[in-house]
Enzyme design. Structure first.
Site, PDB file in Angstrom:
ATOM      1  CG  HIS A  31      -5.064 -11.998  -2.396  1.00 19.78           C
ATOM      2  ND1 HIS A  31      -5.008 -11.436  -3.574  1.00 19.78           N
ATOM      3  CD2 HIS A  31      -5.057 -10.826  -1.741  1.00 19.78           C
ATOM      4  CE1 HIS A  31      -5.212 -10.103  -3.636  1.00 19.78           C
ATOM      5  NE2 HIS A  31      -5.360  -9.730  -2.560  1.00 19.78           N
ATOM      6  CE1 TYR A  63       6.721  -8.515  -2.364  1.00 14.32           C
ATOM      7  CE2 TYR A  63       7.456  -7.707  -4.249  1.00 14.32           C
ATOM      8  CZ  TYR A  63       7.699  -7.981  -2.870  1.00 14.32           C
ATOM      9  OH  TYR A  63       8.796  -7.854  -2.299  1.00 14.32           O
ATOM     10  CG  HIS A  73      -2.271  -0.792   1.076  1.00 14.86           C
ATOM     11  ND1 HIS A  73      -3.305  -0.720   1.788  1.00 14.86           N
ATOM     12  CD2 HIS A  73      -2.416  -1.896   0.194  1.00 14.86           C
ATOM     13  CE1 HIS A  73      -4.194  -1.804   1.433  1.00 14.86           C
ATOM     14  NE2 HIS A  73      -3.608  -2.304   0.500  1.00 14.86           N
TER      15      HIS A  73
END
Length: 601
Positions: free
Chosen positions: A371, A368, A146
């Protein structure tokens, strides 16, 4: 002569890697091979996507000198001579030649069906834990992603996903928003995409990328950030977030890390103010942000990554990225005596973009997609005696419920519970079921559409022109799989892949990475590791705040000492000293913690 030796090392490294495999070599030889592979990747796998209409933040016409000593909100002016590099709105780069990133025609792009792949190859039948890690490792990588990147989505254009007759998808038809196109395309070449976050390692997940949010979270006293009674940014700042984007993915694991590093920012401010009481609020804020971002980068380099790829060679190599092969002890005793990044690490070495303007890449984004790290079920325990407090499922911990959980549980107990729990292994058949039926939010935080993140992960990689698994391996000079049995050592998976794909050349990158046999100690695939070899060091070596401006003059002497003296363990114990018994004897804070037993009275 030096260039000739470097080219020779690179060539030999590539040969040895293909014939033997770096992971099978003794550590010293393996490190040399990885150095050679990285040099080869730097020469061949850094592709600039910028053109005359590359896009980027507007209105940066002021004197670059005023931005010399602090990070900007949108990431501009990191490179003073080219202020848009890496900033919000810049393009994602590429790690493969542009001739290989034209996405497939729509009919091919949707085959095999992403929803079928999600259901048949990704669905978690039984939780497979990654037993060498704790759950903080899963929260940490999302926390960092993020900071680094995000794509926008296009509300007006969607992919329509056919459903099988036995698919009980609750809200048919299934559609997936397309990735938002480049607002200033070149009109030639493959599609390009832009980032909504700066590509620099600058702590933007905390500090924000827009002035209204960045200003709203400040107290304007002593450089501090505003933190409410739950440990988060006050709820009034929510109105400044777009919950249709990354903010909508907020959950309890992110909340505790946001809280931890907001508190860390304020602690750094107090430390800097004690060393120099004359510093203004703005100076304290700017310097604390620099220090905090650098500390996060250090933690990721020397704590998180060695935990998730725990091969002896990679553990040494990652510490060498920060300290060099001479090591931390040499640095502490003698300081920096050479500019060599190999000998003494990247921080403090010369800035080097290897002739290609810095950006993160679509291939980096693709590898990346992790999950499976997320469990579906969570147990919360007391840090006082390890007793069970409460159980929750993942939807209980998502953005709309975070404040309820923080009212219900103590922050120290949450950290302890994460330290005592395992994330999921990054493999086939281990995708969180709750993320295959995940309720997105609208920008105003009201319930939005239902999505299958497994299907989205598959489709996003295709949509953005990242090659499929075998072609990806060829472009990174890895041997492609000649058969499904060669791709994976699991015969059941090999047959499942055959039934879905028919041709091994059609296997998706994400699926292939989940299926392939991993090197010893690795939490993710060797294929993904190739991108990491290149981009992990690049994120540091292109950033002047980690290279030429990683100095006491920019950070202050007190700030440099804070970075040098602290790790993830120190941060945790500074703010939650009750965690000390659980961390006692634990070598890496992202490895499983020790169960705390109540002392007999």
């Amino acid at each position: 002569m030096t260039r000739m030796l470097a080219r020779l090392l690179s060539w030999v490294a590539g040969k040895v890697d293909r014939l033997v495999g770096w992971s099978r070599l003794p550590t010293v030889l393996a490190v040399l091979v990885l150095i050679g592979i990285r040099a080869q990747l730097r020469a061949r796998n850094l592709i600039d996507t910028r053109g005359p209409n590359a896009g980027g933040p507007a209105g940066h016409d002021s004197d670059a000198a005023e931005h010399r000593n602090a990070r900007t909100i949108d990431g501009s002016y990191n490179k003073l001579t080219d202020p848009l590099v890496g900033a919000t709105g810049c393009r994602f780069g590429r790690n493969v030649p542009l001739t290989h990133v034209y996405r497939e025609e729509p009919a091919e792009l949707l085959e095999p069906n992403p929803r079928v792949i999600s259901r048949r190859l990704l669905t978690r039948e039984q939780f497979q834990p990654a037993t060498t890690l704790n759950l903080l490792a899963a929260a940490w990588i999302q926390f960092e992603v993020h900071d680094w990147l995000s794509h926008g989505t296009d509300d007006k254009n969607r992919w329509k996903i056919p459903l099988e007759p036995d698919d009980d998808w609750p809200e048919p038809p299934m559609t997936i928003k397309r990735t938002e196109p480049d607002p200033q395309p070149d009109g030639w070449g493959p599609p390009t995409f832009v980032t909504r976050d700066s590509h620099w390692w600058d702590g933007s997940q905390i500090y924000g990328t827009k002035p209204d949010f960045a200003n709203a979270i400040r107290t304007r006293e002593g450089g501090h950030l505003r933190i409410d009674h739950l440990g988060l940014a006050p709820e009034d700042t929510d109105k400044l977030l777009d919950f249709d984007g990354p903010a909508g993915n907020f959950w309890l694991g992110l909340a505790i890390l946001h809280s931890l590093f907001m508190h860390e920012h304020n602690a750094i401010c107090d430390h800097l103010a004690a060393a120099d009481p004359k510093m203004s609020d703005q100076e304290l804020y700017d310097k604390a942000r620099l220090v905090n971002a650098a500390l996060m980068a250090k933690i990721h380099t020397v704590d998180w990554t060695p935990a998730i790829i725990a091969h002896p060679t990679t553990v040494f190599s990652l510490r060498a990225n920060w300290y060099g092969v001479l090591g931390e002890r040499f640095h502490r005793r003698f300081g920096r005596i050479t500019d060599s990044e190999i000998l003494q690490g990247i921080p403090g070495s010369p800035t080097n973009d290897h002739g290609v303007a810095y950006s993160l890449t679509e291939e980096f984004v693709a590898v990346y997609r992790m999950h499976p790290l997320m469990p579906d079920d969570y147990v919360f325990r007391s840090v006082a005696d390890d007793s069970e407090l409460v159980r929750h499922v993942l939807p209980d911990l998502t953005v709309l419920n975070v404040r309820k959980r923080l009212d219900e549980l103590q922050m120290a107990d949450i950290f302890y519970s994460f330290g005592r729990s395992h994330p999921g292994a990054i493999t086939l058949h281990n995708f969180p079921r709750h993320l295959q039926e995940f309720r997105k939010l609208k920008p105003d935080k009201t319930p939005g559409e239902l999505v299958d993140l497994g299907a989205i992960d598959v489709l996003r990689v295709r949509e953005r022109g990242v090659p499929r698994y075998n072609e990806f391996r060829r472009l990174f000079r890895l041997k492609p799989a000649a058969s499904f049995e060669e791709l994976t050592d699991n015969p059941v998976w090999a047959e499942e892949l055959r039934q879905i794909y028919g041709d091994v050349e059609r296997v998706d990158l994400v699926v292939g990475m989940y299926a392939e046999t991993k090197p010893k100690g690795f939490g993710f695939s060797d294929t993904a590791f190739r991108v990491f070899i290149l981009m992990a060091s690049r994120r540091l070596e292109c950033d002047r705040f980690f290279t030429t401006d990683f100095t006491p003059e920019i950070y202050t002497p007190a700030g440099m000492s804070w970075i040098e003296d602290n790790t993830m363990r120190d941060v945790l114990l500074r703010h939650f000293p009750s965690l000390e018994p659980a961390l006692r004897g634990v070598e890496n804070p992202f490895a499983p913690w020790i169960p705390v037993r109540k002392e007999p009275s």
